[in-house]
Structure formats: C-alpha cells, structure tokens
Design an enzyme around this catalytic site. Structure first.
Site, PDB file in Angstrom:
ATOM      1  N   GLY A 257       0.693  -1.332   0.156  1.00  0.00           N
ATOM      2  CA  GLY A 257       0.113  -0.052  -0.175  1.00  0.00           C
ATOM      3  C   GLY A 257       0.917   1.369   0.045  1.00  0.00           C
ATOM      4  O   GLY A 257       1.984   1.323  -0.613  1.00  0.00           O
ATOM      5  N   CYS A 264       8.209   5.605  14.520  1.00  0.00           N
ATOM      6  CA  CYS A 264       9.481   4.658  14.837  1.00  0.00           C
ATOM      7  C   CYS A 264       9.968   4.026  13.609  1.00  0.00           C
ATOM      8  O   CYS A 264      11.218   4.519  13.377  1.00  0.00           O
ATOM      9  CB  CYS A 264       8.946   3.622  15.513  1.00  0.00           C
ATOM     10  SG  CYS A 264       7.892   3.930  17.190  1.00  0.00           S
TER      11      CYS A 264
HETATM   12  C1  UGA Z   1       6.642  -0.357  15.584  1.00  0.00           C
HETATM   13  C2  UGA Z   1       6.909  -1.750  15.600  1.00  0.00           C
HETATM   14  O1  UGA Z   1       5.960  -2.508  14.917  1.00  0.00           O
HETATM   15  C3  UGA Z   1       6.840  -2.282  17.206  1.00  0.00           C
HETATM   16  O2  UGA Z   1       7.329  -3.606  17.224  1.00  0.00           O
HETATM   17  C4  UGA Z   1       7.857  -1.136  17.658  1.00  0.00           C
HETATM   18  O3  UGA Z   1       8.013  -1.237  19.096  1.00  0.00           O
HETATM   19  C5  UGA Z   1       7.537   0.370  17.374  1.00  0.00           C
HETATM   20  O4  UGA Z   1       7.698   0.460  16.044  1.00  0.00           O
HETATM   21  C6  UGA Z   1       8.739   1.077  18.235  1.00  0.00           C
HETATM   22  O5  UGA Z   1       9.763   1.146  17.776  1.00  0.00           O
HETATM   23  O6  UGA Z   1       8.315   1.590  19.185  1.00  0.00           O
HETATM   24  P1  UGA Z   1       4.391   1.192  15.091  1.00  0.00           P
HETATM   25  O7  UGA Z   1       5.056   2.333  14.872  1.00  0.00           O
HETATM   26  O8  UGA Z   1       3.518   1.279  16.247  1.00  0.00           O
HETATM   27  O9  UGA Z   1       5.286  -0.019  15.797  1.00  0.00           O
HETATM   28  O10 UGA Z   1       3.507   0.801  14.204  1.00  0.00           O
HETATM   29  P2  UGA Z   1       3.589  -0.631  12.991  1.00  0.00           P
HETATM   30  O11 UGA Z   1       2.393  -1.508  13.572  1.00  0.00           O
HETATM   31  O12 UGA Z   1       4.910  -1.155  13.088  1.00  0.00           O
HETATM   32  O13 UGA Z   1       3.114  -0.082  11.717  1.00  0.00           O
HETATM   33  C7  UGA Z   1       4.209   1.069  11.251  1.00  0.00           C
HETATM   34  C8  UGA Z   1       3.597   1.398   9.750  1.00  0.00           C
HETATM   35  O14 UGA Z   1       3.766   0.296   8.912  1.00  0.00           O
HETATM   36  C9  UGA Z   1       2.206   1.705   9.580  1.00  0.00           C
HETATM   37  O15 UGA Z   1       2.260   3.151   8.798  1.00  0.00           O
HETATM   38  C10 UGA Z   1       1.568   0.816   9.146  1.00  0.00           C
HETATM   39  O16 UGA Z   1       0.402   1.356   8.386  1.00  0.00           O
HETATM   40  C11 UGA Z   1       2.478   0.284   8.152  1.00  0.00           C
HETATM   41  N1  UGA Z   1       2.245  -0.953   7.636  1.00  0.00           N
HETATM   42  C12 UGA Z   1       2.439  -2.018   8.545  1.00  0.00           C
HETATM   43  C13 UGA Z   1       2.183  -1.349   6.261  1.00  0.00           C
HETATM   44  O17 UGA Z   1       2.391  -0.554   5.410  1.00  0.00           O
HETATM   45  N2  UGA Z   1       2.044  -2.964   5.747  1.00  0.00           N
HETATM   46  C14 UGA Z   1       2.241  -3.763   6.770  1.00  0.00           C
HETATM   47  O18 UGA Z   1       1.878  -4.870   6.378  1.00  0.00           O
HETATM   48  C15 UGA Z   1       2.145  -3.555   8.275  1.00  0.00           C
END
Ligand code: UGA
Length: 437
Positions: A257, A264
């Site tokens: 996407g 983070c």
């Molecule tokens: C991330 C990590 O997943 C956590 O394990 C970590 O503790 C945290 O950073 C941190 O360093 O504190 P977070 O930033 O809350 O957590 O969000 P995520 O769920 O990792 O998503 C990050 C981004 O990736 C979002 O914009 C989401 O939309 C995107 N994403 C996620 C995708 O585009 N595709 C996916 O398949 C999954």
C-alpha cells in the site's frame, strides 16, 4: 516494586500505567506540565485504546502518580528511561537530548542497589556510555538495557503481555542482582512463560533497531513487488497471500500500500544507517536506503494515481482523503503516509478534504491549509476521487452503494488494499489500488 518512569509520552505513559496494573508503585516524570496535568487527571494526551481506563484505575489506587518534580522519584528502586529519540532536524541520526537529560536527572537520585533500565530506542553504543555515567555516580547501581517492542494501538496489550523480554547487561554479580529485581517487575509475564533473552548491552540495543529494520524491509519488499505487479498486471494481494503461506515468510507485515510511517520505523532505519556510518560499516545497511526510497516512492505513486484518475491534472479537483493517522487505532500523525499524500495533493493545487476518526486535531495543527471533515459523509460530499489511506475498520466496512450517492464521481483509490474490488466495481465505482489490476 517502587518504580519511576522518566518520559511520559507513548512509551512512558503506557509503561507507567501497565506497571501499576502489575501491582507496582509508579511515579511518572515528564518535563511537559500539560501532559503531566492531563495524565494526573487520568487523561491520555494521545489516543491509545485501553489506556484511559488503566490510568484511571492506577490513579484511584494511589499507586500511580505523575509529576514534573524529578526529585520525587528518589524513593524508586528502578528507574525506567522511556523518553523519545526523534530524528535530528536535517540529519539521519537520532537526537539523544532527551535521553541525556533523563540520565542527568536520574543520576543524583541513585542509591546502592538501584537499577536504571533503558527502554528508549538508541544508537548502539549509547547504553555503554550511560552505564559508565551510572557507575561514576553510584558504584552500587546498575544499568540494564531492556528495549520495548510495543505497537501503537496495541500498546497496553503489548506491555502487559510482551512477546519477549530482552535484558542487555554486564556479566557481573551486581548486574545479575539488578536483573533479578527486573524479573520481579516482570514477574507476571515471566510466570506466563514469556521468553527472556539475556545479552550484552550492544546486542540488546541492536535487537530493537534490527527488529524495526526487518519489519520495514518486509513492508518495502512487498511494496517493491507491488511495483512489479503494476508493470505486469499482477495482483500484489494474491501474491502476498501465496508467499505468506510459506511459514518461513509469513503473511504478517506483507500488506502492500502507501507504505510505513509513524514515529518509529522511518526514523529508526535512518538512525541505524547513520550509526553504521559512524562505525565504518555503512555498506552493511545500504539496503535500508533502498527500503526507505521504495517506501517514499509509494507516496509519490499515490499522488500520480490520483492525477491519472483526474485525467492528467489535480488542479482544482475535489479529493477526499480517508485517514490522517499513520495507522488505524492511533491519532499519531508523525510521518503519516496518509497526511503526506494529502498535503502533496493540496500543494499541487487540489482541493483536499481529510477525515479521520481520531487524528483530525493533530493533523490540523500540522497542516492547517488542508480542509477537514468530521465524518466520511461530509468529507466525500461532491468528491471527484476518494483516496483511502489509513485502514480504519469503519472505512474498510464502508458501503459502496450508499457512498455512491454522496460523491460527484464514483472513483476510489485504495491505498491500503483493504477493500473488496469486486463489491466496489459492482456498485459502479472505478476502483484502483497500488499493485492490483
Ligand atoms: C513499530 C513496531 O511494529 C513495534 O514493534 C515497535 O516497538 C515500534 O515501532 C517502536 O519502535 O516503538 P508502530 O510504529 O506502532 O510499531 O507501528 P507498526 O504497526 O509497526 O506500523 C508501522 C507502519 O507500517 C504503519 O504506517 C503501517 O500502516 C505500516 N504497515 C504495517 C504497512 O504498510 N504494511 C504492513 O503490512 C504493516
């Protein structure tokens, strides 16, 4: 245990509230008086499911206190460092100002047997410097590096039931005694069988950035495949399903996407590259530069798709954007792909209206020149194209038949591959997505 938590942002506020739930006495310290005032009233200064209840519960017991007065943390045996390490302005490296001031505040409070626990994400080498400062200030105190892996939106659950605990520590008797105290803090999780990895300080710091780099790489990998799918007429969602069945690959974090954002992943991979450069091993992480560029290219591609759909120009076109937060269940707009695409289109002359269930206030502060609507119905009224950029459940569940009545032209671009193209096309919509025919 008597615990202090320095830094009451996303990480610290959740950590403080969860530690109280686990039975500890907690004092949360921060330098922002408004945040401390809100937290003391049991209000979270940001949206995080479950946190307000936990705060209210903790404050009612009298075991959870928030203050700007650092000296009140002197009774604590364990001091957690939970401050932010944002990207430095104009550089890839992390800004360690808040870590340095938290350590400076903690040092004069230390008594023999106290433990300082680092949870912030830091460039490898930082913990060793802090350990030295702790030793100089109080030879009877210890530092353990205990990175945090919580995800926004699931922060309470991730803190109460972590999938692993990592302790970075020296191999000395006093470090082992400190680790035993930390075991008491996490007694519930450990009794539930949560895996614990004991490592040296360098490894513990690297675990965190390695994990975030891996997750970023996984997302950019599938987004690179989306580019291939766009060039060949293939479908990246089916591709992800098919390769995800291989347990060695796994389907999670393979959603193509508009890419990753937030406070983070983007800054962590950049700080990691900067640190590798300082260590003379920049080549080892040069792939992360590509991970970053693939990710940023998706935002440009999204704007290009909107332009294509508007017949070659977005100037003066009414565009509705669903989503401003960097991901659902959050009001965090830091480096949000959704907001970055919305702002780009506005700067290029489109008339953009953004809606989001939780993040409008934050988004308006950052981009006051965008228009905002409280509801989807208002946001899409008269729209010539809709862009779905954050997959909130209420957007995923939108009824294409009902929505059609409200727009000027039934055209939707699914920036998160979360809608059913068959249902939307059947309802008369032009459906486009990244990496899908
Ligand atoms: C991330 C990590 O997943 C956590 O394990 C970590 O503790 C945290 O950073 C941190 O360093 O504190 P977070 O930033 O809350 O957590 O969000 P995520 O769920 O990792 O998503 C990050 C981004 O990736 C979002 O914009 C989401 O939309 C995107 N994403 C996620 C995708 O585009 N595709 C996916 O398949 C999954």
């Amino acid at each position: 245990m008597r615990i202090s938590v320095f830094g009451c942002g996303y990480l610290g506020a959740v950590h403080a509230a969860c530690m109280t739930r686990l039975g500890h006495d907690v004092i949360g310290v921060d330098v922002i008086p408004e945040h401390i005032a809100a937290l003391s009233r049991g209000e979270a200064p940001f949206y995080e499911p479950g946190l307000p209840d936990l705060l209210a519960e903790g404050i009612a017991t009298g075991r959870l206190v928030f203050t700007t007065d650092q000296s009140r943390a002197a009774d604590a045996q364990i001091h957690f460092i939970c401050v932010g390490t944002p990207q430095k302005a104009g550089e890839y490296a992390a800004d360690l100002t808040y870590v340095e001031s938290a350590v400076t505040a903690i040092l004069p409070l230390l008594k023999p047997g106290d433990v300082v626990v680092g949870k912030s994400t830091v460039p490898v080498g930082t913990a060793e410097r802090i350990a030295e400062r702790v030793r100089m200030a109080q030879p009877g105190a210890e530092l353990i590096w205990n990175p945090e892996f919580l995800r926004e939106g699931f922060a309470v659950e991730d803190t109460l039931k972590p999938d692993r605990l990592v302790y970075g520590m020296a191999q000395t008797d006093s470090a082992r005694a400190a680790a035993a105290l930390l075991d008491e803090v996490y007694a519930v999780a450990l009794a539930d069988g949560t895996p614990k990895v004991e490592a040296d300080l360098a490894t513990a710091q690297l675990v965190k950035v390695a994990a975030n780099s891996f997750l970023s790489t996984k997302i950019s990998f599938i987004n690179a495949m989306a580019e291939l799918c766009e060039a060949t007429g293939a479908d990246v969602s089916l591709l992800a399903d098919a390769i995800g069945h291989d347990a060695r690959i796994g389907r999670r974090f393979l959603n193509a996407g508009v890419g990753f954002g937030g406070g983070c992943l983007p800054k962590d991979i950049r700080a990691f590259m900067a640190r590798a450069g300082e260590l003379g091993v920049d080549q080892a992480l040069s792939f992360l530069r590509e991970v970053d560029s693939i990710n940023m290219r998706r935002r440009v591609r999204m704007v290009d798709l909107a332009r294509e759909e508007c017949g070659g120009s977005i100037v003066g076109r009414r565009i509705a954007v669903l989503g401003a937060a960097f991901k659902p269940d959050s009001d965090d707009i830091r480096d949000s792909p959704a907001l970055s695409v919305a702002a780009q289109m506005q700067l290029q002359g489109a008339r953009v209206t953004v809606t989001d269930p939780k993040a409008i206030d934050n988004a308006r502060k950052k981009w006051p020149e965008l228009s905002f609507a409280q509801t989807v119905a208002d946001a899409v009224a008269g729209a010539e194209v809709i862009l779905l950029l954050t997959e909130w459940p209420e957007y995923v569940g939108l009824d294409p038949v009902e929505l059609r009545e409200r727009v000027a032209v039934p055209r939707i671009i699914d920036g998160r591959n979360c809608l059913d193209p068959v249902a939307w096309r059947a309802a008369g919509w032009t459906y486009r997505a990244l990496g899908r025919p």
